[in-house]
Design a protein around this motif. Structure first.
Motif, PDB file in Angstrom:
ATOM      1  N   VAL A   1       0.872  -1.128  -0.037  1.00 51.98           N
ATOM      2  CA  VAL A   1       0.127  -0.111  -0.037  1.00 51.98           C
ATOM      3  C   VAL A   1       0.822   1.094  -0.158  1.00 51.98           C
ATOM      4  N   PRO A   2       1.259   1.898  -1.217  1.00 54.48           N
ATOM      5  CA  PRO A   2       2.184   2.679  -1.167  1.00 54.48           C
ATOM      6  C   PRO A   2       1.492   4.170  -0.773  1.00 54.48           C
ATOM      7  N   PRO A   3       2.179   4.968  -0.040  1.00 52.86           N
ATOM      8  CA  PRO A   3       1.701   6.233   0.443  1.00 52.86           C
ATOM      9  C   PRO A   3       1.396   7.247  -0.596  1.00 52.86           C
ATOM     10  N   TRP A   4       0.482   8.181  -0.668  1.00 52.11           N
ATOM     11  CA  TRP A   4       0.239   9.058  -1.581  1.00 52.11           C
ATOM     12  C   TRP A   4       1.427   9.833  -1.996  1.00 52.11           C
ATOM     13  N   SER A   5       2.248  10.033  -1.051  1.00 50.27           N
ATOM     14  CA  SER A   5       3.467  10.833  -1.452  1.00 50.27           C
ATOM     15  C   SER A   5       4.430  10.168  -2.460  1.00 50.27           C
ATOM     16  N   ASP A   6       4.292   8.702  -2.353  1.00 48.56           N
ATOM     17  CA  ASP A   6       5.047   8.117  -3.269  1.00 48.56           C
ATOM     18  C   ASP A   6       4.380   7.937  -4.678  1.00 48.56           C
ATOM     19  N   CYS A   7       3.037   7.602  -4.563  1.00 48.06           N
ATOM     20  CA  CYS A   7       2.519   7.374  -5.907  1.00 48.06           C
ATOM     21  C   CYS A   7       0.959   7.796  -5.686  1.00 48.06           C
ATOM     22  N   GLY A   8       0.758   8.861  -6.444  1.00 51.14           N
ATOM     23  CA  GLY A   8      -0.469   9.599  -6.614  1.00 51.14           C
ATOM     24  C   GLY A   8      -1.321   8.806  -7.888  1.00 51.14           C
ATOM     25  N   VAL A   9      -2.390   8.490  -7.626  1.00 49.26           N
ATOM     26  CA  VAL A   9      -3.273   7.445  -8.678  1.00 49.26           C
ATOM     27  C   VAL A   9      -4.860   8.185  -8.901  1.00 49.26           C
ATOM     28  N   LEU A  10      -4.767   8.400 -10.196  1.00 48.85           N
ATOM     29  CA  LEU A  10      -6.110   8.620 -10.956  1.00 48.85           C
ATOM     30  C   LEU A  10      -6.468   7.362 -11.639  1.00 48.85           C
ATOM     31  N   PRO A  11      -7.609   6.697 -11.022  1.00 48.59           N
ATOM     32  CA  PRO A  11      -8.104   5.368 -11.761  1.00 48.59           C
ATOM     33  C   PRO A  11      -9.200   5.835 -12.560  1.00 48.59           C
ATOM     34  N   GLN A  12      -9.596   4.784 -13.480  1.00 45.43           N
ATOM     35  CA  GLN A  12     -10.848   5.267 -13.979  1.00 45.43           C
ATOM     36  C   GLN A  12     -12.079   5.256 -13.404  1.00 45.43           C
ATOM     37  N   ALA A  13     -11.910   4.361 -12.407  1.00 45.59           N
ATOM     38  CA  ALA A  13     -13.036   4.559 -11.525  1.00 45.59           C
ATOM     39  C   ALA A  13     -13.233   5.551 -10.591  1.00 45.59           C
ATOM     40  N   LEU A  14     -12.254   6.231 -10.527  1.00 43.25           N
ATOM     41  CA  LEU A  14     -12.007   7.544  -9.415  1.00 43.25           C
ATOM     42  C   LEU A  14     -12.029   7.164  -8.042  1.00 43.25           C
ATOM     43  N   GLY A  15     -12.764   6.563  -7.460  1.00 43.60           N
ATOM     44  CA  GLY A  15     -12.656   5.953  -6.052  1.00 43.60           C
ATOM     45  C   GLY A  15     -12.727   7.119  -5.096  1.00 43.60           C
ATOM     46  N   LEU A  16     -13.596   8.421  -5.424  1.00 41.83           N
ATOM     47  CA  LEU A  16     -13.619   9.017  -4.606  1.00 41.83           C
ATOM     48  C   LEU A  16     -14.488   8.509  -3.224  1.00 41.83           C
ATOM     49  N   ALA A  17     -14.450   9.167  -1.983  1.00 42.90           N
ATOM     50  CA  ALA A  17     -14.975   8.678  -1.026  1.00 42.90           C
ATOM     51  C   ALA A  17     -16.456   9.496  -0.951  1.00 42.90           C
ATOM     52  N   GLN A  18     -17.491   8.797  -1.025  1.00 40.63           N
ATOM     53  CA  GLN A  18     -18.660   9.412  -1.250  1.00 40.63           C
ATOM     54  C   GLN A  18     -19.235  10.127  -0.129  1.00 40.63           C
ATOM     55  N   GLU A  19     -18.855   9.808   1.359  1.00 44.97           N
ATOM     56  CA  GLU A  19     -19.229  10.617   2.376  1.00 44.97           C
ATOM     57  C   GLU A  19     -18.153  11.935   2.603  1.00 44.97           C
ATOM     58  N   LEU A  20     -17.255  12.106   1.938  1.00 43.70           N
ATOM     59  CA  LEU A  20     -16.535  13.302   1.927  1.00 43.70           C
ATOM     60  C   LEU A  20     -16.758  14.136   0.895  1.00 43.70           C
ATOM     61  N   THR A  21     -16.678  15.550   0.905  1.00 45.44           N
ATOM     62  CA  THR A  21     -16.797  16.676  -0.059  1.00 45.44           C
ATOM     63  C   THR A  21     -15.735  16.372  -0.838  1.00 45.44           C
ATOM     64  N   LEU A  22     -15.755  17.140  -1.880  1.00 46.52           N
ATOM     65  CA  LEU A  22     -14.624  17.202  -2.787  1.00 46.52           C
ATOM     66  C   LEU A  22     -13.419  17.790  -2.326  1.00 46.52           C
ATOM     67  N   ALA A  23     -13.300  18.909  -1.411  1.00 44.92           N
ATOM     68  CA  ALA A  23     -12.299  19.348  -0.838  1.00 44.92           C
ATOM     69  C   ALA A  23     -11.561  18.281   0.354  1.00 44.92           C
ATOM     70  N   GLU A  24     -12.755  17.705   0.981  1.00 47.16           N
ATOM     71  CA  GLU A  24     -12.140  16.658   1.945  1.00 47.16           C
ATOM     72  C   GLU A  24     -11.465  15.631   1.241  1.00 47.16           C
ATOM     73  N   ASN A  25     -12.097  15.024   0.067  1.00 48.83           N
ATOM     74  CA  ASN A  25     -11.309  14.009  -0.744  1.00 48.83           C
ATOM     75  C   ASN A  25     -10.011  14.517  -1.368  1.00 48.83           C
ATOM     76  N   VAL A  26      -9.773  15.711  -1.739  1.00 52.23           N
ATOM     77  CA  VAL A  26      -8.558  16.407  -2.134  1.00 52.23           C
ATOM     78  C   VAL A  26      -7.558  16.292  -0.939  1.00 52.23           C
ATOM     79  N   ALA A  27      -7.982  16.835   0.116  1.00 52.49           N
ATOM     80  CA  ALA A  27      -7.037  16.816   1.346  1.00 52.49           C
ATOM     81  C   ALA A  27      -6.620  15.534   1.837  1.00 52.49           C
ATOM     82  N   LEU A  28      -7.373  14.569   1.582  1.00 46.75           N
ATOM     83  CA  LEU A  28      -6.974  13.289   2.171  1.00 46.75           C
ATOM     84  C   LEU A  28      -5.613  12.810   2.339  1.00 46.75           C
ATOM     85  N   PRO A  29      -4.892  12.910   1.067  1.00 44.12           N
ATOM     86  CA  PRO A  29      -3.488  12.390   1.144  1.00 44.12           C
ATOM     87  C   PRO A  29      -2.536  13.283   1.884  1.00 44.12           C
TER      88      PRO A  29
END
Length: 215
Positions: A74-102
């Protein structure tokens, strides 16, 4: 030194008609500050390759290294940032909270406000910061997922079809962010069918019959 290196990566899947070998000894390297694109027909294995490169899946054989070290499970976001086709945004978080998560997961809370605001503004979705993924369009979700992928300034960015659901103006904005991210030292690997993405790349690769070749 290359930020991302794959050596002899193979991956196959069982099928009622027999095993399907999707990746057949893939070798590739992407240097820091470089943008490399990967093309290939639908079903050629691009998504399977990206899943292995970011640690979502394990290869049957071969190795993947990020910044000279074996890719962790499970590489940390600081090593490997990923934009998958399925996106995988957390539905319970706002867009800003999703971006802040890493940033929050890596303990960099002091950077959250400035970095999240900067990225949402650059991608034209600052007005949607407090909305949830299900409250915005798929293209807007895709831009938020890209912002999340780059927020921690990763060593490697893997983006799978980052312009697939965007209009012309949004495509230009995303291309600008990809080039700027590379300019800050990130190795950027993009799976795409979009000619505009290939035009901003330093190198183009193609995946066919389970193998990578230069275009």
């Amino acid at each position: 030194m290359s930020a991302l290196v794959a050596r002899g990566v193979t991956r196959g899947f069982d099928h009622p008609d027999g095993r399907i070998e999707v990746l057949r000894g893939v070798d590739l390297a992407v240097a820091a500050a470089e943008v490399v694109t990967v093309s290939g027909r639908s079903g050629s294995g691009k998504s399977a390759l990206f899943a292995v490169l970011c640690g979502f899946d394990k290869p049957d054989a071969g190795t993947v290294e990020v910044c000279g070290a074996p890719l962790p499970a499970v590489p940390p976001w600081s090593d490997c940032g990923v934009l998958p086709q399925a996106l995988g945004l957390a539905q319970e978080l706002t867009l800003a909270e999703n971006v802040a998560l890493p940033l929050r997961l890596s303990g960099r809370r002091a950077e959250v406000a400035d970095r999240v605001g900067e990225l949402l503004a650059e991608l034209g979705i600052a007005a949607l910061a407090d909305r949830y993924p299900q409250e915005v369009s798929y293209g807007q979700q895709q831009r938020a997922a890209l912002a999340r992928a780059v927020s921690a300034r990763p060593a490697v960015l893997l983006a799978d079809e980052p312009t697939a659901h965007l209009d012309h103006d949004s495509v230009a904005v995303v291309l600008g962010l990809l080039r700027r991210t590379a300019g800050e030292g990130t190795a950027v690997l993009v799976a795409t069918h979009h000619d505009a993405v290939h035009r901003i790349a330093d190198r183009e690769l193609a995946l066919a019959e389970g193998r990578i070749a230069a275009v």
